[in-house]
Structure formats: C-alpha cells, structure tokens
Design an enzyme around this catalytic site. Structure first.
Site, PDB file in Angstrom:
ATOM      1  N   CYS C  14       0.836  -1.187   0.000  1.00 29.56           N
ATOM      2  CA  CYS C  14       0.000   0.000   0.000  1.00 29.56           C
ATOM      3  C   CYS C  14       0.878   1.248   0.000  1.00 29.56           C
ATOM      4  CB  CYS C  14      -0.860  -0.029   1.245  1.00 29.56           C
ATOM      5  SG  CYS C  14      -1.528   1.537   1.743  1.00 29.56           S
ATOM      6  N   PRO C  15       0.678   2.268  -0.791  1.00 28.16           N
ATOM      7  CA  PRO C  15      -0.444   2.457  -1.722  1.00 28.16           C
ATOM      8  C   PRO C  15      -0.085   2.066  -3.145  1.00 28.16           C
ATOM      9  CG  PRO C  15       0.747   4.486  -1.560  1.00 28.16           C
ATOM     10  CD  PRO C  15       1.559   3.443  -0.832  1.00 28.16           C
TER      11      PRO C  15
END
Lengths: 122, 393, 77
Positions: C14-15
C-alpha cells in the site's frame, strides 16, 4: 570579496554594546570552566567515540517511548506526589476489597497489572 | 591512481556521498547546477508562514569538504557504458564510479493549466522564489477557498500536502480569518494518507485544524481562468488560491542506455544496494531512483551512507527506512516504515516535534560532516525501527 | 473495441497498487480494459472505494494463490 564582507559583518557586530558585554561574560565563563577543569571534560565529550557511547546509552527504544510520554507520566507522578501530603489510614484486606468498587481504583489496578506484565516481559 | 568518483547533484544524497567519500581519500567531484542548496521542506514554511527564503539556503561551496572538487554545471548526458558525463556547456567528465543523485524532475506540463497556475500563485515545490510568491498571495487572503492538491499520487515527501494544510490553517487562525477561508485538502489517495494506519492518526488532527479533506481527487486539469480544478475521478473544486503538487518524473537528462530507466524516467536500481541494474560502477541515490520507498531527504541520506559503505567494501544494504515528519501546531509525528514493514502507528507528541526541530537544526551540519552525525542518526533509526516499536510509538 | 492495459502491482505494498491504477487510468480511454494484479490485501477495499467514486465498471475480481486480479472497464471517461 565575500569573505571580506563576512569579516566586516563580524566587526560591525562588535560595535554593539550588548555583543561586547556578552563576549566578556562568555570569556569569564570559559575561564571559570578552565579553572574547574570542566572545559577539558566538555572537550572530551565532543569526541566522536564518546558521542557514540553517550548516544547508545540515551537513545534507545525505551527512552524514545519514555520521552514521548513524559507529559502524561509527569502528570501522574504529580498527582501521586500530591496525595503524599494527605494522612493515610491503615487499610486491611476487607478495606482493599471494598475500595475496588471505586472505578478509579479498579482502573488503577488494571494499570498496575499492565506494569507487571511489562516488567516481566522480555 | 586514485579512484575518480563523480557525484551528480548536490542535494542531500549527493552531499552526504561526496563528503563521506572525501574522508577516505577518493578523488571526488560534485557536479551541481545551482549555486545554492535549498532545504526543500523549508518551502512549506516560506509559502505558508512567510519565513524568509534565505533561512533555508546555503551556498553549495560551504557544504562540501575542502577536498571535494565542485563543478558548477548542468548534466546533459550520462553514458554508463562509456563512463562519461557530458555537461550542457559541452564539458566532458570521465569517471571510475558515478553516483547519480539528481533528484526528481517536476513536470508542470503533465496537467493542462498547471504551468499557468504556478506562474500566477507560485507553490511549495518549484523553488524558494515560487514559495515566496505563494506567500505573497496567501498572506493577503481573507476569504474564499484555498485548495491544496496533487497531480499524481507519487511525489516527494508524502506528508507534504498535509503539512501544507496544517501550516496554512495555523496561519489563518493566527490572522483571525480561519472562519472566512476554507482550506480544502484534495488527495489522490483512498484515505487521508496512503497508509490507512497513518490516515487514522492524522484524520482527527485535520478535523481539529478545520481542514476539509477530499479523498480520491487526482488533479487532471486546471482551468486557471475560471479557477476550477478537475479531477481524474470526475469531480471539480473552485478555488481562490491553489497549490498543486506537480507530477514527478526521473531526472531530465539523457541517460544511456535507455533501459536503465522505468516508464516514468526513474533510474532502475537494486533496492538494497542502489546499484544501477547491470552496472557495478554506477549508483542512483534518492529521489531519482525507482526504489519502492518514499522520496524524501532521509531516504536519500541513508541511501548515500549505504552506497559509500559499499564502495568502501562493506556489504551494507538499504532497508528503505522512511522518517517523514508530519508537523501540526506544536506537535509532530513521523511516518516510519521500511521495505519489510508498512508504516507503524506513531502518535503526535511534543517530544517528536522537538526531535524534528533538532533534525532541522542539524541539517546543514549533517550534510557537510555526515560522519559526525552518523552514530546519532544510527542510534535513532535503530531505536525506532519498526521491528522494535512495531506496536507503535 | 478498447485497448487492454495490463498493470502488474504484485509485491507492491500500500499504496502501490492504487498508485499504479491511477497512472494507468490517466492514460486510458473510454472503452479500455484495465487488468491489474496485486498482492497487497488492502487493495480490494481500496479498489471498491475507487470504483464507487469514479463510476467505472468492475468486470471481475478474483483471488488465487494470494494474487488479486481485477478487471476494470473504463466507462466514466
């Protein structure tokens, strides 16, 4: 040329009375430190290896957490210190059990258990 | 013969590399286009709190050790196979090893209308002069909407727009116009921060500061005449004043072979050794490489230390550590992560703000004399390693 | 018939995956298909939020051996 300008800036600063007074005081302070031998100690403290050892001592995961929570910790310590001025009645086991009905005491106990867990952990 | 090392760029990555290598007797030359080094986070304080730009600038010549050669010039081409660097004025430099630390290229042409916006209002990315221009508009603002947005999810210093919003809100409150100016923070992420862990910590702080957050808003075009920003996701915001973070690309030089770069122009490196793929005499440090970590001064500094240790023969590896500060009124938090560990929960505290103040105060000294600061930084990074404070700090 | 754009975001935390999706979406035209592969477990809820906001069509989402495969039809551009 730029260096000359910087030098002129320093000379200009010396024209200010508060700068001159501060310098005289700083020289006095240095002389005092020299007489007491503290200046040698301070110089030794800026040695790279010494800095490294001091940092290893004070910059640990524990101290980072301690410093981070210092306001809360000092608040609690202050509150505890304030209770020391009040007279304390002897408390028996029945009294202890009775006082557990007080939610604040029960919460405090829970905190104590957490402290014990942290103390006993790795 | 003494090994000749060329360091391209005098940002944090380049200066730390050059100054450390100079201690070990290498023939080090730094190539830098600017006369001054800018402490880039300073642009936030110039743009949103009116600090004087000079506070965050130092002549590059004062930041290199006396034994480092400094060449002022703009790099035009790096040929990895021939081991040559050509400058824009035609000068050619040969090397035994090269460390590319040229940073990211800010692309104001990727989004239509962006260059008009930045010329009109300035911003907090393009340079100290642009930050000062932004302040000249922001300091006079007494009503309307201030929009802080980004053209792409990948940019330097992931918390930058959050810091911008916090600093802007603080200034507006101090000037007593917070109620008549709305601060809109439009972010290209799903939450208030790329990492949900961090988002949960900053969201209440943003509410407290009175910042309106719009998520999933990636700037697609700007109508500078009618003052509207349109998003890729299909929304729009009208602004009175706006700062949009530009799209970031790899450095604007000719790099041969072309395969050494990814689609966005970032230089392909081994994320642990920062060595350019296929070349054992070439490294890329900091924002210009494609290592999957945040683009920040801290990662450039730590990466440079790793590269220097590898050149000295140690098997050092960069773990992708970040330490991005998020500063609010009187407090700070850090986004702490490594390649192996996503951001950990780090609460806001006064102590962390003091640490950040200390990091900023030591900035110039840590670039010129990195060897003096290494033991201190190392102890800090070890003490706060996610594997040790994984549960939070 | 639109183009088929394949995005590999495996191994990106993430991200990463959403960043890659946004980059692909910027270049895409209406009618294109974006096929994205990711291993980050947070990708699924993020993708659902993104689909809801942008109004594009999620044609398929499946998971096999820890790899999430999503097929998106670009309809909102």
């Amino acid at each position: 040329m730029a260096e000359r300008d910087e030098l002129m800036e320093v000379i200009d600063k010396l024209g200010q009375p508060e700068v001159r007074e501060a310098l005289v005081k700083a020289v006095d302070l240095l002389a005092n430190l020299e007489r007491s031998g503290l200046l040698d100690l301070l110089i030794a403290l800026t040695d790279e290896d010494v800095v490294k050892r001091i940092v290893q001592l004070v910059m640990t995961t524990g101290t980072m957490k301690l410093a981070d929570n210092l306001p809360e910790l000092l608040d609690k310590l202050g509150a505890i210190a304030a209770t020391l001025a009040e007279p304390a009645e002897p408390l028996g086991i029945t009294g202890l059990l009775e006082s557990l009905k007080d939610p604040a005491v029960a919460r405090g106990l829970s905190r104590l258990v957490t402290v014990l867990r942290a103390l006993g952990g790795d | 013969m003494t090994e000749r090392i060329l360091v391209l760029g005098a940002g944090p990555g380049g200066l730390v590399s050059a100054n450390l290598l100079a201690l070990h007797g290498y023939d080090v030359t730094v190539v830098e286009k600017s006369e001054y080094h800018l402490f880039q986070p300073g642009m936030l304080w110039i743009a949103f709190q009116g600090h004087p730009p000079e506070k965050y600038m130092r002549p590059v010549k004062d930041l290199v050790k006396p034994t480092v050669n400094l060449v002022q010039g703009k790099v035009a081409e790096v040929n990895l196979a021939e081991r040559t660097v050509t400058l824009e004025d035609g000068r050619r430099l040969d090397y035994d090893r090269v460390i590319i630390a040229l940073g990211a290229h800010l692309d104001y042409d990727a989004v239509p209308g962006h260059s008009s916006l930045v010329e009109e209002f300035g911003d907090y990315f393009r340079g100290a002069d642009y930050a000062a221009r932004f302040w000249s508009h922001f300091k006079a603002m007494s009503r309307g909407t201030l929009v802080i947005a980004a053209a792409d999810p990948l940019y330097k210093c992931p918390p930058a727009p959050l810091k911008a919003a916090f600093l802007a809100a603080e200034t507006l409150r101090r000037r007593g116009v917070k109620d008549s100016v709305s601060v809109v923070l439009a972010l290209p992420f799903i939450h208030e921060y790329p990492s949900e862990t961090v988002a949960e910590i900053v969201a209440p702080k943003l509410r407290e500061a009175g910042v309106e957050v719009k998520t999933m808003f990636t700037v697609d075009s700007i109508d500078a005449e009618n003052r509207v920003i349109y998003s890729l996701e299909g929304e729009s915001i009208t602004y009175d004043l706006a700062a949009v973070i530009p799209a970031h690309k790899g450095p604007a030089i000719r790099l041969l072979p072309e395969e050494a770069r990814d689609d966005d122009g970032f230089i392909k490196v081994d994320k642990y050794t920062l060595q350019i793929e296929g070349y054992d005499d070439a490294y890329a440090v900091g924002d210009c490489n494609n290592a999957p970590t945040s683009k920040t001064g801290v990662t450039a500094h730590l990466g440079a230390e790793v590269v220097v240790e590898r050149i000295l023969g140690f098997d050092s590896r960069f773990n992708g550590r970040t330490n991005c500060p998020i500063v609010t009124d009187g407090e700070a938090s850090f986004v702490i992560s490594t390649y192996d560990h996503p951001p950990i929960p780090v609460k806001f505290s006064i102590f962390k703000r003091l640490l950040e103040d200390a990091f900023i105060a030591s900035y110039w000294s840590s670039l010129r004399d990195p060897e003096k600061w290494s033991p201190i930084f190392r102890a800090y990074f070890e003490a706060t390693d996610p594997s040790r404070v994984g549960g939070g700090w | 018939m639109g183009e088929r754009i394949v995005v590999d975001a495996k191994g990106m935390a993430c991200p990463g995956p959403i960043t890659k999706l946004v980059k692909a979406y910027r270049k895409a035209k209406s009618g294109d298909i974006i096929e994205i592969y990711a291993t980050d477990p947070g990708f699924k809820p993020d993708l659902e939020a993104w689909i809801k906001r942008t109004g594009n069509e999620l044609v398929e989402i499946s998971e096999e051996g820890g790899v999430i495969k999503a097929v998106i039809k670009v309809t909102a551009k």
